[in-house]
Write a protein that holds these residues in place. Structure first.
Motif, PDB file in Angstrom:
ATOM      1  N   GLY A 304      50.285  34.748  43.612  1.00 23.62           N
ATOM      2  CA  GLY A 304      49.182  33.826  43.823  1.00 23.62           C
ATOM      3  C   GLY A 304      48.212  34.028  42.712  1.00 23.62           C
ATOM      4  O   GLY A 304      48.337  34.574  41.582  1.00 23.62           O
ATOM      5  N   PRO A 305      47.325  33.043  42.513  1.00 19.52           N
ATOM      6  CA  PRO A 305      46.426  32.887  41.391  1.00 19.52           C
ATOM      7  C   PRO A 305      45.452  33.898  41.127  1.00 19.52           C
ATOM      8  O   PRO A 305      45.081  34.692  41.956  1.00 19.52           O
ATOM      9  CB  PRO A 305      45.690  31.612  41.727  1.00 19.52           C
ATOM     10  CG  PRO A 305      45.779  31.562  43.251  1.00 19.52           C
ATOM     11  CD  PRO A 305      46.992  32.220  43.705  1.00 19.52           C
ATOM     12  N   ASP A 306      45.112  33.979  39.816  1.00 17.88           N
ATOM     13  CA  ASP A 306      44.298  35.108  39.550  1.00 17.88           C
ATOM     14  C   ASP A 306      42.775  34.436  39.206  1.00 17.88           C
ATOM     15  O   ASP A 306      42.790  33.430  38.438  1.00 17.88           O
ATOM     16  CB  ASP A 306      44.660  35.684  38.027  1.00 17.88           C
ATOM     17  CG  ASP A 306      43.801  36.667  37.277  1.00 17.88           C
ATOM     18  OD1 ASP A 306      42.521  36.875  38.068  1.00 17.88           O
ATOM     19  OD2 ASP A 306      44.006  37.296  36.280  1.00 17.88           O
ATOM     20  N   LEU A 307      42.084  34.692  40.161  1.00 19.22           N
ATOM     21  CA  LEU A 307      40.462  33.921  40.130  1.00 19.22           C
ATOM     22  C   LEU A 307      39.702  34.750  39.228  1.00 19.22           C
ATOM     23  O   LEU A 307      38.424  34.603  39.644  1.00 19.22           O
ATOM     24  CB  LEU A 307      40.210  33.748  41.800  1.00 19.22           C
ATOM     25  CG  LEU A 307      41.290  32.929  42.451  1.00 19.22           C
ATOM     26  CD1 LEU A 307      40.853  32.680  43.885  1.00 19.22           C
ATOM     27  CD2 LEU A 307      41.546  31.504  41.821  1.00 19.22           C
ATOM     28  N   GLY A 308      40.113  35.693  38.548  1.00 22.34           N
ATOM     29  CA  GLY A 308      39.115  36.364  37.704  1.00 22.34           C
ATOM     30  C   GLY A 308      38.651  37.737  38.276  1.00 22.34           C
ATOM     31  O   GLY A 308      39.325  38.089  39.173  1.00 22.34           O
ATOM     32  N   LYS A 309      38.206  38.534  37.310  1.00 20.22           N
ATOM     33  CA  LYS A 309      38.014  39.996  37.296  1.00 20.22           C
ATOM     34  C   LYS A 309      37.287  40.500  38.710  1.00 20.22           C
ATOM     35  O   LYS A 309      37.512  41.572  39.072  1.00 20.22           O
ATOM     36  CB  LYS A 309      37.536  40.673  36.231  1.00 20.22           C
ATOM     37  CG  LYS A 309      35.842  40.157  36.030  1.00 20.22           C
ATOM     38  CD  LYS A 309      35.538  41.107  34.718  1.00 20.22           C
ATOM     39  CE  LYS A 309      33.945  41.030  34.545  1.00 20.22           C
ATOM     40  NZ  LYS A 309      33.398  41.491  33.480  1.00 20.22           N
ATOM     41  N   TYR A 310      36.431  39.533  39.214  1.00 17.57           N
ATOM     42  CA  TYR A 310      35.658  39.770  40.452  1.00 17.57           C
ATOM     43  C   TYR A 310      36.305  39.773  41.733  1.00 17.57           C
ATOM     44  O   TYR A 310      36.214  40.052  42.927  1.00 17.57           O
ATOM     45  CB  TYR A 310      34.268  39.159  40.505  1.00 17.57           C
ATOM     46  CG  TYR A 310      33.391  39.707  39.552  1.00 17.57           C
ATOM     47  CD1 TYR A 310      32.975  41.123  39.086  1.00 17.57           C
ATOM     48  CD2 TYR A 310      32.929  38.809  38.381  1.00 17.57           C
ATOM     49  CE1 TYR A 310      32.109  41.280  38.048  1.00 17.57           C
ATOM     50  CE2 TYR A 310      32.157  38.999  37.288  1.00 17.57           C
ATOM     51  CZ  TYR A 310      31.911  40.329  37.052  1.00 17.57           C
ATOM     52  OH  TYR A 310      30.934  40.798  36.165  1.00 17.57           O
ATOM     53  N   ALA A 311      37.758  38.870  41.566  1.00 19.01           N
ATOM     54  CA  ALA A 311      38.417  38.506  42.958  1.00 19.01           C
ATOM     55  C   ALA A 311      39.367  39.616  43.109  1.00 19.01           C
ATOM     56  O   ALA A 311      39.557  40.484  42.262  1.00 19.01           O
ATOM     57  CB  ALA A 311      39.108  37.153  42.500  1.00 19.01           C
ATOM     58  N   TRP A 312      39.941  39.555  44.475  1.00 23.57           N
ATOM     59  CA  TRP A 312      41.163  40.433  44.384  1.00 23.57           C
ATOM     60  C   TRP A 312      42.385  39.868  44.109  1.00 23.57           C
ATOM     61  O   TRP A 312      42.548  38.777  43.984  1.00 23.57           O
ATOM     62  CB  TRP A 312      41.199  41.209  45.970  1.00 23.57           C
ATOM     63  CG  TRP A 312      41.383  40.250  47.039  1.00 23.57           C
ATOM     64  CD1 TRP A 312      41.978  39.001  47.205  1.00 23.57           C
ATOM     65  CD2 TRP A 312      40.935  40.715  48.378  1.00 23.57           C
ATOM     66  NE1 TRP A 312      41.837  38.678  48.564  1.00 23.57           N
ATOM     67  CE2 TRP A 312      41.028  39.619  49.428  1.00 23.57           C
ATOM     68  CE3 TRP A 312      39.922  41.572  48.825  1.00 23.57           C
ATOM     69  CZ2 TRP A 312      40.985  39.786  50.514  1.00 23.57           C
ATOM     70  CZ3 TRP A 312      39.938  41.866  50.267  1.00 23.57           C
ATOM     71  CH2 TRP A 312      40.188  40.618  51.034  1.00 23.57           C
TER      72      TRP A 312
END
Ligand code: MSS
Length: 366
Positions: A304-312
């Motif tokens: 799945g997508p990488d939604l940035g460093k604060y997301a899981w």
């Protein structure tokens, strides 16, 4: 279950079958309800309120909500309508209660015995706090903390500091903080802090103040009890207080969401072992999965997508499992090099549990 408590009125729009109702103020997401689509839907997300939520009246005219900005060169009172003109940013962030995983502490701390379900990955939109600060002449010299105050009505006859939800974080956290009005594409519900919520990415749940009515840059931490004595890493049997470490940034953590023991016996053959991993203020670098209780580990892959460093990040390990008993575990590493420890850090109130062993699960394959 027949003894399941009903959802409280302010959250009765959640999916009953996906939620464990611990109390009117503590609703947990079932481990089996986390899918693989990165974002936790609003109707499955956990709820934790330290005080009963305010009256739903406050959502009638959202744009009229007022927040006070203090500890800046030009303090001001701003309506939500005004905030919406001052900047816009969207951040995906793991919202996780400081006590998530408390249910694994053997000394049975007081507080909700959350397992994994006091967490979710949520997309927030709002005005960046740094834009607000800039528009008001910058932070006052000497201010070390950013202090947010919740807008609940306080019970009469009590010292306000003993009950108010007011928390301080390091002033630097303003760089990525938001005053948010939207959550996963909808105006923020009452349950989750609408009309306006402070979002401090990478910090545990309690630092993300709902119904925020004041944001102040302060020289000292608030004297509110929830700050001075609540949410401190206190030795078991000890007394909490302002000199002990406060629960602030989250640490690297992961867990497996499928297959689960409650799914019954798993069919032998190819199995997709999947779960979530997050690094608090650092991105997740990798996740390893073990099927033998941590004796051996194999690198999982991200899905799945990488939604940035604060997301899981969702991860998966494809495994070929023969009939037998397995202990599934996951262990994540962040970009700072920090890995999940085997053992929890013991503390009185059961905060910050990121032990991979505690989060491991035993399953049967037939
Ligand atoms: N805010 C306010 N105002 N109030 C309260 O009570 N709580 C906390 C946060 N914020 C509160 C607030 C907590 S604590 C948590 S987790 C969070 O929130 C939750 O969120 P939701 O949305 O999920 O409910 Mo523990 O660390």
């Amino acid at each position: 279950a027949a003894d399941a408590k009903p959802l409280p009125g302010y959250a009765d729009w959640k999916i009953p079958g996906d939620i464990i109702v611990h109390s009117n103020n503590t609703l947990e997401t079932k481990r089996s309800a986390y899918g693989t689509s990165v974002i936790t839907p609003n109707d499955q997300l956990f709820v934790r309120n330290n005080l009963p939520p305010p009256d739903a009246e406050i959502l009638k005219d959202r744009d009229a909500w007022v927040v006070e900005i203090d500890g800046v060169a030009k303090p001001a009172k701003l309506t939500l309508a005004e905030l919406k003109t001052m900047g816009l940013e969207t951040t995906a962030m793991v919202l996780q209660c400081s006590g998530n995983g408390r249910g694994f502490f053997p000394h049975k701390p007081s507080g909700t015995p959350w397992k994994v379900g006091a967490a979710g990955c949520v997309v927030w939109s709002g005005v960046p706090v740094r834009a607000l600060v800039q528009a008001h002449g910058g932070v006052k010299a000497g201010a070390k903390y950013m202090t947010g105050t919740g807008g609940e009505k306080l019970p009469d006859g009590l010292d306000p500091l003993s009950v108010i939800v007011e928390r301080s974080v390091s002033a630097d956290a303003m760089e990525d903080a938001l005053l948010a009005w939207e959550m996963n594409g909808e105006p923020i519900s009452l349950a989750h802090g609408g009309p306006l919520r402070l979002i401090v990415p990478g910090f545990t749940g309690v630092n993300n103040i709902k119904y925020i009515k004041r944001l102040a840059f302060t020289e000292q931490e608030t004297k509110a009890k929830i700050m001075s004595h609540g949410y401190r890493i206190t030795p078991i049997g000890g007394t909490s207080g302002p000199d002990l470490p406060s629960v602030q940034q989250m640490s690297i953590k992961s867990w497996i969401n499928a297959p689960l023991p409650e799914d019954g016996a798993i069919k032998a053959g190819r199995v997709q072992i999947h779960g979530v991993a997050f690094g608090g203020t650092h991105a997740v670098k990798g996740v390893e999965v073990s099927t033998d209780g941590g004796k051996t580990w194999t690198a999982a892959k991200f899905v799945g997508p990488d939604l940035g460093k604060y997301a899981w990040r969702q991860f998966v390990l494809e495994a070929d499992l023969k009939p037998g008993e397995y202990q599934l575990a996951s262990r994540a590493t962040d970009t700072s090099g920090e890995s999940q420890p085997e053992a929890r850090v013991e503390n009185k109130s059961g905060y910050n549990n990121n032990s991979w062993l505690d989060h491991s699960i035993k399953v049967s394959v037939a």
